[in-house]
Design an enzyme around this catalytic site. Structure first.
Site, mmCIF file in Angstrom:
data_model
loop_
_atom_site.group_PDB
_atom_site.id
_atom_site.type_symbol
_atom_site.label_atom_id
_atom_site.label_comp_id
_atom_site.label_asym_id
_atom_site.label_seq_id
_atom_site.Cartn_x
_atom_site.Cartn_y
_atom_site.Cartn_z
ATOM 1 N N GLU A 8 0.842 -1.203 0.000
ATOM 2 C CA GLU A 8 0.000 0.000 0.000
ATOM 3 C C GLU A 8 0.878 1.254 0.000
ATOM 4 O OE1 GLU A 8 -2.449 1.587 -0.700
ATOM 5 O OE2 GLU A 8 -4.048 1.484 0.788
ATOM 6 N N ASP A 9 0.324 2.341 -0.500
ATOM 7 C CA ASP A 9 1.091 3.594 -0.505
ATOM 8 C C ASP A 9 1.074 4.268 0.871
ATOM 9 O OD1 ASP A 9 -1.619 4.192 -0.699
ATOM 10 O OD2 ASP A 9 -1.404 5.683 -2.287
ATOM 11 N N ASP B 288 -3.434 5.516 6.586
ATOM 12 C CA ASP B 288 -3.908 6.762 7.176
ATOM 13 C C ASP B 288 -4.928 6.440 8.269
ATOM 14 O OD1 ASP B 288 -4.325 9.490 7.505
ATOM 15 O OD2 ASP B 288 -5.656 9.673 5.777
ATOM 16 N N PHE C 45 -1.228 16.251 3.918
ATOM 17 C CA PHE C 45 -1.611 15.625 2.655
ATOM 18 C C PHE C 45 -0.416 15.642 1.717
ATOM 19 C CE2 PHE C 45 -3.673 14.951 -1.394
ATOM 20 C CZ PHE C 45 -4.577 13.952 -1.067
ATOM 21 N N ARG D 182 0.879 11.870 -9.518
ATOM 22 C CA ARG D 182 1.402 10.526 -9.265
ATOM 23 C C ARG D 182 2.784 10.345 -9.894
ATOM 24 N NH1 ARG D 182 -2.907 7.374 -7.303
ATOM 25 N NH2 ARG D 182 -4.948 7.813 -8.204
HETATM 26 P P1 IMP Z 1 -7.069 4.938 4.898
HETATM 27 O O1 IMP Z 1 -8.162 3.973 4.630
HETATM 28 O O2 IMP Z 1 -7.563 6.207 5.518
HETATM 29 O O3 IMP Z 1 -5.910 4.348 5.671
HETATM 30 O O4 IMP Z 1 -6.629 5.402 3.481
HETATM 31 C C1 IMP Z 1 -5.450 5.129 2.917
HETATM 32 C C2 IMP Z 1 -5.518 5.603 1.487
HETATM 33 O O5 IMP Z 1 -5.936 6.967 1.425
HETATM 34 C C3 IMP Z 1 -4.144 5.579 0.860
HETATM 35 O O6 IMP Z 1 -3.919 4.383 0.194
HETATM 36 C C4 IMP Z 1 -4.198 6.742 -0.095
HETATM 37 O O7 IMP Z 1 -4.673 6.306 -1.344
HETATM 38 C C5 IMP Z 1 -5.181 7.700 0.504
HETATM 39 N N1 IMP Z 1 -4.452 8.780 1.221
HETATM 40 C C6 IMP Z 1 -4.264 8.909 2.544
HETATM 41 N N2 IMP Z 1 -3.525 9.991 2.830
HETATM 42 C C7 IMP Z 1 -3.216 10.545 1.633
HETATM 43 C C8 IMP Z 1 -2.411 11.681 1.256
HETATM 44 O O8 IMP Z 1 -1.794 12.391 2.065
HETATM 45 N N3 IMP Z 1 -2.316 11.910 -0.084
HETATM 46 C C9 IMP Z 1 -2.953 11.162 -1.011
HETATM 47 N N4 IMP Z 1 -3.686 10.079 -0.713
HETATM 48 C C10 IMP Z 1 -3.818 9.780 0.607
HETATM 49 MG MG MG Z 2 -4.256 4.003 -1.912
#
Ligand code: IMP
Ligand code: MG
Length: 184
Positions: A102-103, A106, A155, A168
């Site tokens: 995963e990237d 969050d 962000f 990206r």
């Molecule tokens: P989570 O379900 O809130 O943990 O979401 C994680 C996903 O939200 C990541 O895989 C990203 O695609 C997106 N995301 C979370 N923070 C950022 C950010 O700072 N920039 C861009 N995408 C984000």
């Molecule tokens: Mg993602």
């Protein structure tokens, strides 16, 4: 009108060199841990695609790759809290050792959902690897096995990570100038 993405960047958080060095370390660690296993690296589209492409080449044990596409965001900067599967894995995962790539971790909603979903398919193991971890905003409990960098609650964009599907293709991780959000 000419528009260079670099003009929209406020600050570089992680340079391409810093990322490469860390990815090499993660690849070495994963290679040690998955010796003799049935490793399947599962990239979560689209954000992890650049990380995945580098990480898989830093892994020296045999590995398969696969892709899932989920969405929890729309085009905003905050999670909607709901995960939608846009593309699923086709293959049988019985006995496989899955590594979800995963990237960003969050809120944790995406990874905790995916991890549960994949565990239900009878794999031998499921582990998580995230390039970035933003621990400040965690809502769902997630145990990550491999983390690239822990970053503050800001962000970020670049190295696969988008804002409204853009940025990206920046080779580093950075933040955007406030006017970029205001103009969209
Ligand atoms: P989570 O379900 O809130 O943990 O979401 C994680 C996903 O939200 C990541 O895989 C990203 O695609 C997106 N995301 C979370 N923070 C950022 C950010 O700072 N920039 C861009 N995408 C984000
Ligand atoms: Mg993602």
């Amino acid at each position: 009108m000419r528009h260079d993405m670099l003009e929209d960047v406020a600050r570089v958080l992680l340079t391409a060199e810093e990322i490469q060095k860390r990815v090499a370390e993660l690849g070495a660690q994963i290679s040690r841990d998955y010796e003799g296993k049935n490793l399947v690296m599962v990239s979560v589209l689209k954000g992890s695609v650049v990380f995945m492409a580098d990480l898989m080449r830093a892994v020296t044990v045999p590995a398969e790759i696969d892709f899932m596409c989920v969405s929890s965001y729309g085009s905003g900067t905050r999670t909607s809290g709901q995960v939608q599967i846009l593309k699923d894995i086709g293959q049988d995962l019985t006995g496989k050792d899955l590594l979800i790539v995963e990237d960003i971790l969050d809120s944790g909603v995406t990874l905790s959902y995916l991890s549960k979903l994949l565990w239900a398919r009878n794999p031998n193991s499921v582990r998580l690897c995230t390039l970035l971890d933003k621990p400040d905003r965690r809502q769902a409990e997630v145990q990550v096995d491999y983390t690239g960098f822990v970053i503050p609650d800001e962000f970020v964009i670049g190295y696969g990570v988008d804002y409204a599907e853009r940025y990206r293709n920046l080779p580093f991780i950075g933040t955007l100038k406030p006017e970029v959000y205001q103009n969209s």
